[in-house]
Design an enzyme around this catalytic site. Structure first.
Site, PDB file in Angstrom:
ATOM      1  N   GLU A   1      -6.182   9.796  17.110  1.00  0.00           N
ATOM      2  CA  GLU A   1      -6.980  10.937  17.064  1.00  0.00           C
ATOM      3  C   GLU A   1      -7.641  11.200  15.818  1.00  0.00           C
ATOM      4  O   GLU A   1      -8.419  11.724  16.015  1.00  0.00           O
ATOM      5  CB  GLU A   1      -5.482  11.831  17.226  1.00  0.00           C
ATOM      6  CG  GLU A   1      -4.764  11.676  18.552  1.00  0.00           C
ATOM      7  CD  GLU A   1      -3.964  10.782  18.656  1.00  0.00           C
ATOM      8  OE1 GLU A   1      -3.681  10.058  17.838  1.00  0.00           O
ATOM      9  OE2 GLU A   1      -3.699  10.376  20.137  1.00  0.00           O
TER      10      GLU A   1
ATOM     11  N   GLU B   1      -9.533  -1.429   5.611  1.00  0.00           N
ATOM     12  CA  GLU B   1      -8.285  -1.567   6.209  1.00  0.00           C
ATOM     13  C   GLU B   1      -8.607  -1.242   7.741  1.00  0.00           C
ATOM     14  O   GLU B   1      -8.167  -2.111   8.633  1.00  0.00           O
ATOM     15  CB  GLU B   1      -6.917  -0.469   6.000  1.00  0.00           C
ATOM     16  CG  GLU B   1      -5.830  -0.572   6.740  1.00  0.00           C
ATOM     17  CD  GLU B   1      -4.778   0.380   6.287  1.00  0.00           C
ATOM     18  OE1 GLU B   1      -5.050   1.094   5.561  1.00  0.00           O
ATOM     19  OE2 GLU B   1      -3.476   0.167   6.706  1.00  0.00           O
TER      20      GLU B   1
ATOM     21  N   GLN C   1       0.783  -1.051  -0.283  1.00  0.00           N
ATOM     22  CA  GLN C   1       0.081  -0.080  -0.055  1.00  0.00           C
ATOM     23  C   GLN C   1       0.844   1.343  -0.055  1.00  0.00           C
ATOM     24  O   GLN C   1       1.313   1.407   0.946  1.00  0.00           O
ATOM     25  CB  GLN C   1      -0.733  -0.060   1.328  1.00  0.00           C
ATOM     26  CG  GLN C   1      -1.616   1.149   1.511  1.00  0.00           C
ATOM     27  CD  GLN C   1      -2.378   1.215   2.887  1.00  0.00           C
ATOM     28  OE1 GLN C   1      -1.944   0.532   3.768  1.00  0.00           O
ATOM     29  NE2 GLN C   1      -3.693   1.490   2.841  1.00  0.00           N
ATOM     30  N   GLY C   2       0.798   1.958  -0.891  1.00  0.00           N
ATOM     31  CA  GLY C   2       1.513   3.212  -1.165  1.00  0.00           C
ATOM     32  C   GLY C   2       0.649   4.428  -1.060  1.00  0.00           C
ATOM     33  O   GLY C   2       0.452   5.157  -1.860  1.00  0.00           O
ATOM     34  N   TYR C   3       0.650   4.826   0.385  1.00  0.00           N
ATOM     35  CA  TYR C   3      -0.027   5.992   0.790  1.00  0.00           C
ATOM     36  C   TYR C   3       0.739   6.990   1.376  1.00  0.00           C
ATOM     37  O   TYR C   3       0.783   7.885   0.882  1.00  0.00           O
ATOM     38  CB  TYR C   3      -1.142   5.483   1.769  1.00  0.00           C
ATOM     39  CG  TYR C   3      -2.484   4.827   1.150  1.00  0.00           C
ATOM     40  CD1 TYR C   3      -2.762   4.278   0.012  1.00  0.00           C
ATOM     41  CD2 TYR C   3      -3.910   5.432   1.889  1.00  0.00           C
ATOM     42  CE1 TYR C   3      -3.918   3.615  -0.389  1.00  0.00           C
ATOM     43  CE2 TYR C   3      -4.967   4.757   1.244  1.00  0.00           C
ATOM     44  CZ  TYR C   3      -5.095   4.061   0.025  1.00  0.00           C
ATOM     45  OH  TYR C   3      -6.196   3.603  -0.303  1.00  0.00           O
ATOM     46  N   SER C   4       1.210   6.486   2.436  1.00  0.00           N
ATOM     47  CA  SER C   4       1.887   7.423   3.426  1.00  0.00           C
ATOM     48  C   SER C   4       3.357   8.150   2.754  1.00  0.00           C
ATOM     49  O   SER C   4       4.005   7.346   2.116  1.00  0.00           O
ATOM     50  CB  SER C   4       2.369   6.833   4.764  1.00  0.00           C
ATOM     51  OG  SER C   4       1.118   6.419   5.365  1.00  0.00           O
TER      52      SER C   4
ATOM     53  N   SER D   1       4.140  -1.008   4.162  1.00  0.00           N
ATOM     54  CA  SER D   1       4.455  -2.448   4.755  1.00  0.00           C
ATOM     55  C   SER D   1       4.859  -3.444   3.679  1.00  0.00           C
ATOM     56  O   SER D   1       4.062  -3.429   2.869  1.00  0.00           O
ATOM     57  CB  SER D   1       3.233  -2.715   5.439  1.00  0.00           C
ATOM     58  OG  SER D   1       3.139  -1.778   6.655  1.00  0.00           O
TER      59      SER D   1
HETATM   60  C1  LIG Z   1       2.802  -0.887  11.491  1.00  0.00           C
HETATM   61  C2  LIG Z   1       2.657   0.018  10.327  1.00  0.00           C
HETATM   62  C3  LIG Z   1       2.307   0.002   9.013  1.00  0.00           C
HETATM   63  C4  LIG Z   1       2.084   0.922   8.224  1.00  0.00           C
HETATM   64  N1  LIG Z   1       1.769   0.474   6.801  1.00  0.00           N
HETATM   65  C5  LIG Z   1       1.661   1.312   6.077  1.00  0.00           C
HETATM   66  C6  LIG Z   1       1.502   0.884   4.464  1.00  0.00           C
HETATM   67  O1  LIG Z   1       1.542  -0.196   4.435  1.00  0.00           O
HETATM   68  N2  LIG Z   1       1.464   1.859   3.478  1.00  0.00           N
HETATM   69  C7  LIG Z   1       1.308   3.221   3.920  1.00  0.00           C
HETATM   70  O2  LIG Z   1       1.260   3.944   3.166  1.00  0.00           O
HETATM   71  N3  LIG Z   1       1.339   3.559   5.288  1.00  0.00           N
HETATM   72  C8  LIG Z   1       1.364   2.921   6.244  1.00  0.00           C
HETATM   73  N4  LIG Z   1       1.624   3.183   7.505  1.00  0.00           N
HETATM   74  C9  LIG Z   1       1.722   4.609   7.929  1.00  0.00           C
HETATM   75  C10 LIG Z   1       0.545   4.975   8.750  1.00  0.00           C
HETATM   76  O3  LIG Z   1      -0.650   5.072   7.794  1.00  0.00           O
HETATM   77  C11 LIG Z   1       1.001   6.441   9.340  1.00  0.00           C
HETATM   78  O4  LIG Z   1       1.892   6.204  10.190  1.00  0.00           O
HETATM   79  C12 LIG Z   1      -0.252   7.082   9.974  1.00  0.00           C
HETATM   80  O5  LIG Z   1      -1.327   7.361   8.983  1.00  0.00           O
HETATM   81  C13 LIG Z   1       0.301   8.275  10.870  1.00  0.00           C
HETATM   82  O6  LIG Z   1       1.051   9.105  10.107  1.00  0.00           O
HETATM   83  P1  LIG Z   1       2.458   9.823  10.588  1.00  0.00           P
HETATM   84  O7  LIG Z   1       3.111   8.584  10.998  1.00  0.00           O
HETATM   85  O8  LIG Z   1       3.145  10.665   9.757  1.00  0.00           O
HETATM   86  O9  LIG Z   1       2.296  10.529  12.001  1.00  0.00           O
HETATM   87  P2  LIG Z   1       1.767  12.108  11.931  1.00  0.00           P
HETATM   88  O10 LIG Z   1       0.511  12.357  11.080  1.00  0.00           O
HETATM   89  O11 LIG Z   1       2.766  12.954  12.006  1.00  0.00           O
HETATM   90  O12 LIG Z   1       1.116  12.231  13.419  1.00  0.00           O
HETATM   91  C14 LIG Z   1       1.894  12.237  14.577  1.00  0.00           C
HETATM   92  C15 LIG Z   1       1.094  12.666  15.859  1.00  0.00           C
HETATM   93  O13 LIG Z   1       0.034  13.756  15.582  1.00  0.00           O
HETATM   94  C16 LIG Z   1      -1.237  13.333  15.628  1.00  0.00           C
HETATM   95  N5  LIG Z   1      -2.042  14.240  14.737  1.00  0.00           N
HETATM   96  C17 LIG Z   1      -1.782  14.460  13.534  1.00  0.00           C
HETATM   97  N6  LIG Z   1      -2.773  15.238  12.839  1.00  0.00           N
HETATM   98  C18 LIG Z   1      -3.434  15.285  14.060  1.00  0.00           C
HETATM   99  C19 LIG Z   1      -4.967  16.009  13.966  1.00  0.00           C
HETATM  100  N7  LIG Z   1      -5.412  16.671  12.945  1.00  0.00           N
HETATM  101  N8  LIG Z   1      -5.457  16.168  15.329  1.00  0.00           N
HETATM  102  C20 LIG Z   1      -4.882  15.637  16.237  1.00  0.00           C
HETATM  103  N9  LIG Z   1      -3.745  15.026  16.228  1.00  0.00           N
HETATM  104  C21 LIG Z   1      -3.097  14.760  15.213  1.00  0.00           C
HETATM  105  C22 LIG Z   1      -1.281  12.024  15.445  1.00  0.00           C
HETATM  106  O14 LIG Z   1      -2.506  11.195  16.050  1.00  0.00           O
HETATM  107  C23 LIG Z   1       0.013  11.443  16.034  1.00  0.00           C
HETATM  108  O15 LIG Z   1      -0.150  11.179  17.384  1.00  0.00           O
HETATM  109  C24 LIG Z   1       2.007   2.084   8.680  1.00  0.00           C
HETATM  110  C25 LIG Z   1       2.018   2.470   9.928  1.00  0.00           C
HETATM  111  C26 LIG Z   1       2.526   1.778  10.777  1.00  0.00           C
HETATM  112  C27 LIG Z   1       2.708   1.990  11.999  1.00  0.00           C
END
Ligand SMILES: Cc1cc2nc3c(=O)[nH]c(=O)nc-3n(C[C@H](O)[C@H](O)[C@H](O)COP(=O)(O)OP(=O)(O)OC[C@H]3O[C@@H](n4cnc5c(N)ncnc54)[C@H](O)[C@@H]3O)c2cc1C
Lengths: 398, 379
Positions: free
Chosen positions: A383, A247, A130-133, A165
């Site tokens: 959150e 998901e 999954q290429g999202y983040s 992942s």
């Molecule tokens: C084990 C694992 C597998 C994953 N697999 C994939 C994958 O296969 N493909 C993929 O694309 N992504 C994947 N992800 C990524 C995942 O979707 C992101 O980590 C997630 O969406 C959070 O983004 P971030 O890590 O940039 O955190 P940030 O967005 O930087 O968040 C940091 C903190 O700020 C808080 N925050 C941010 N915005 C707000 C808001 N508006 N209000 C309140 N709080 C806020 C968050 O809740 C968090 O506590 C994976 C993540 C993990 C941990």
């Protein structure tokens, strides 16, 4: 009803014949099957089991038979799941294709795309990631920058993804790309491409649990045929959001049930009696006992709610955005379970490698505790789920 | 079993909703309180509720009831909970009717159930004696006197005890307080000689009384169930009452929550509605999740009774403890999120806070039921 009973008999007979005995035992981490072009099978029975289930379409029991699915009704699928549970069958296949991509393709892809992509998902032949983040687009997913530029009938993709992942093990990627820079949500498209394409590279990232399940993923002038765009150009956000619902539903299941991750399938209360002592059938430590009770009541209430909402959805009541309720509650519940287990097992859950002191099962729980911390981050943080509930369900303003 | 309401149940809920909204808004509870009403509930309203069939919902048709089962009563109680309606629904239609259905002789059922169903008889269960629910800790005694029994002791927190035409009194015929055997249930007239009743003034303005038994004589045919076998009947009836009360509490919690949500959307500070602040939004969203879980445990527990499942006790403790904790939290948060207006008597939100604590204490609070749940589950 009589039909269902006949169906149950058929299922029983088929499982008897096709589910190898070694597939009816608890599954060690290294024998989990993800399928794909380069799949390895430490236990050859797991390949047999996957092939048998894939041929029946029972890895995706309710998908249309026309695309290789099982074509089962909800009721038939319930019978199948009951029978699988009864013989303690291992899952034949773990797959992002089945959990996330397939349902989105069934809803949004062209007929040609469905024919091409869905059957290999069912049979576990292609492993998806999954290429999202992206580094600058996590919770604010729609802020993604990876670009795709159309020239003739080919897109050229440039940019970087992160937290992908199993990107290093996947065959194909479903990827969100920016096709219009002047608008945010309405400039995103949903693209499928082969990870073996020139210009794709990956770099694993190590997790606190010690595993490296995900990667940084780089795209450098990757060429993608235009017919691998799903849905309309610049309308990918709708597909992206729907896929996230699938998901989230998948991840929330982790909060279900009181069983722990170790191969023994022990319960919290059972572990507490073992590690803290049994006082006339009661957990000896009253404070831990109280915490376990609260946790078990929450789990039971959560399981009942999943069932209630499914029934209500069937009766066509409005259950929109409940996937966020489940994602939030289920993952927080799962994290609490492992915190409680540390309280229960003490230093026995603080080892790193199995040795004379720490059994493989104990280490398994330690790693599961660390893994559980990601549940409330992946697929959208807690959150973010609360924001979604506040906005979509409760109607509170931004 | 199904979580989705069937057509009959939907009709029942809608009629309860309409009726209660019209006849018994929260202003009615305030009126009863401010006028120091001697009954503590509106007797006219109670006969109208009986006419609607609410008083005899769980009572089978052969005894003059509506035969709608506990799921049906739960729907009415939930609506009553939303408007904090004071009525003998819990004491009489839920708890005492359940005890009679479970343990009553044919003669007792024939005599009493139709009167409960038509609203002419209010009944009260006199069991607890201290500040905490402890159905096994009964110290009141029933000494044998020829063919009769003589009751002595004091009961506290008897719901509708001061107005009940008849009471079911739990007293010891054997053994010592704490022992589950040796308790017997007696049906006692409200005006029996030696019985005195004093109404407690409670924080939620609803009804409970102290009942003193000073040599009250009861004949043998007024024993409910078997001599020494009262605890089993009481416990089973209590479980049904705990579940029904959970439905009422769910209604109260939902109402307090929805009122708060409305307030979050209308009250402005710093130039914006306060519902746009994430500090409040997230708390509101979490409470929503908790309430969703409460709806499920209540519906499941009501069905457990109707389907005569063997896990009614677990379902009861799960529902009572979970809904109790959530109603306590939601009502506290409701007051907090309303700011200053939330702690004024003039505003209704405080009524929910008060009701939450009394309802939690009734038939066992959160701790009582967590403890009991663990025991029933074998740890
Ligand atoms: C084990 C694992 C597998 C994953 N697999 C994939 C994958 O296969 N493909 C993929 O694309 N992504 C994947 N992800 C990524 C995942 O979707 C992101 O980590 C997630 O969406 C959070 O983004 P971030 O890590 O940039 O955190 P940030 O967005 O930087 O968040 C940091 C903190 O700020 C808080 N925050 C941010 N915005 C707000 C808001 N508006 N209000 C309140 N709080 C806020 C968050 O809740 C968090 O506590 C994976 C993540 C993990 C941990």
């Amino acid at each position: 009803m009589a039909d269902l009973e006949a169906f149950r008999k058929d299922v029983q007979a088929w499982l008897e014949e096709n589910c190898p005995p070694s597939m009816r035992t608890p599954m060690p981490e290294e024998e989990v099957v993800w399928g794909g072009r380069n799949a390895t099978y430490p236990n050859p029975d797991s390949k047999k089991w996957l092939d048998a289930m894939g041929a029946k379409g029972w890895t995706a029991p309710t998908w249309p038979a026309a695309y290789g699915g099982g074509g089962l009704s909800k009721e038939e699928n319930m019978v199948l799941q009951q029978e699988l549970r009864r013989i303690k069958a291992r899952p034949a296949l773990n797959s992002f294709g089945i959990w996330m991509l397939g349902p989105a393709l069934l809803e949004f892809a062209s007929e040609q795309q469905k024919q091409k992509f869905i059957p290999p998902i069912v049979r576990g032949e292609i492993r998806w990631c999954q290429g999202y983040s992206e580094p600058g687009a996590g919770s604010d997913l729609a802020g993604l920058q990876t670009s795709a530029v159309l020239d003739g009938d080919t897109y050229t993709v440039n940019g970087q993804k992160v937290w992908t992942s199993y990107a290093d093990k996947a065959d194909w990627i479903f990827c969100l790309v920016r096709t219009d820079k002047t608008v945010k949500h309405d400039g995103i498209s949903f693209l499928l491409f082969d990870m073996a394409s020139p210009g794709v590279s990956t770099k694993p990232i190590k997790l606190i649990s010690g595993y490296s399940p995900f990667c940084e993923t780089f795209f450098d002038d990757v060429k993608v045929p235009a017919d691998q765009l799903v849905g309309e150009l610049n309308k990918g956000w709708t597909i992206a959001k729907r896929l996230l619902q699938h998901e989230r539903a998948m991840i929330s299941g982790m909060g279900l049930g009181g069983a722990l991750s170790g191969a023994t399938g022990q319960t919290l209360a059972g572990a507490a009696k073992e590690y803290l002592g049994d006082d006339n059938g009661k957990v000896a430590d009253p404070v831990v006992r109280e915490h376990i009770t609260k946790h078990n009541m929450d789990s039971k209430a959560f399981a009942l709610t999943m069932r209630r909402v499914q029934e209500e959805a069937k009766a066509a009541n409005d259950v929109s955005a409940t996937s966020s309720v489940f994602k939030f509650f289920g993952t927080e519940l799962n994290k609490r379970k492992y915190e409680l287990l540390i309280e229960t097992m003490g230093t026995k859950m603080l080892g790193w490698e199995p040795d004379d002191t720490y059994s493989a099962d104990e280490i398994g729980n330690t790693r599961a505790w660390l893994r559980s911390k990601a549940n409330s981050i992946e697929g959208g943080t807690s959150e973010v789920q609360l924001n979604i509930i506040a906005k979509r369900v409760l109607g509170l303003p931004d | 079993m199904s979580f989705v309401l069937n057509e009959e149940q939907q009709i029942l809920r809608d009629s309860a909703k309409g009726f209660i909204a019209e006849k018994s808004p929260v202003t009615e509870l305030r009126r009863l309180r401010d006028s120091n009403d001697a009954n503590g509930y509106d007797t006219k309203l109670w006969s109208q509720m009986a006419e609607m069939g609410f008083a005899g919902i769980i009572i089978p048709e052969e005894y003059g009831g509506a035969g709608f089962g506990y799921r049906g009563l739960g729907l009415v109680l939930e609506e009553a909970g939303r408007s904090l309606t004071a009525s003998p629904l819990v004491s009489t239609s839920l708890l005492c009717a359940s005890a009679l259905l479970i343990g009553g002789s044919e003669a007792q059922k024939k005599e009493l159930l139709p009167k409960i169903a038509d609203g002419s008889l209010v009944m009260a269960m006199a069991m607890d004696e201290g500040a905490h629910h402890a159905p096994a800790n009964i110290a009141a005694t029933a000494g044998k006197d020829g063919d009769s029994y003589v009751l002595n002791g004091t009961k506290s927190f008897v719901l509708d005890g001061h107005v009940a035409g008849k009471l079911i009194v739990a007293a010891r015929t054997h053994s010592t307080p704490g022992d589950k055997t040796g308790t017997t249930l007696f049906i006692v007239d409200g005006d029996a000689a030696g019985l005195t009743r004093t109404r407690h003034s409670m924080v939620d303005s609803r009804n409970a009384a102290e009942v003193k038994l000073d040599g009250v004589k009861v004949s043998h045919d007024n024993v409910l169930g078997n001599v020494d076998g009262g605890f089993a009947i009481l416990d089973e009836a209590l479980d049904r009452a705990r579940i029904g009360l959970s439905a009422e509490m769910l209604g109260g919690a939902l109402e307090a929550y929805e009122r708060t949500l409305d307030y979050l959307k209308e009250r402005k500070q710093f130039g914006v509605v306060i519902g746009s602040f994430q500090g409040l939004k997230h708390r509101a969203a979490k409470m929503f999740c908790e309430l969703e879980l409460c709806k499920s445990v209540v519906a499941d527990a009501l069905q457990a009774i109707d389907e005569r499942r063997n896990d009614v006790a677990q379902a009861a403790s799960l529902a009572k403890s979970r809904v109790g904790a959530v109603f306590n939290e939601v009502s506290s948060e409701a007051v907090q999120m309303h700011g200053g207006i939330g702690v004024t008597d003039e505003y209704e939100i405080g009524f929910f806070l008060k009701r939450a604590r009394v309802a939690d204490a009734t038939f066992g609070n959160v701790s009582f039921h967590s403890q009991r749940y663990a025991e029933l589950e074998g740890y």
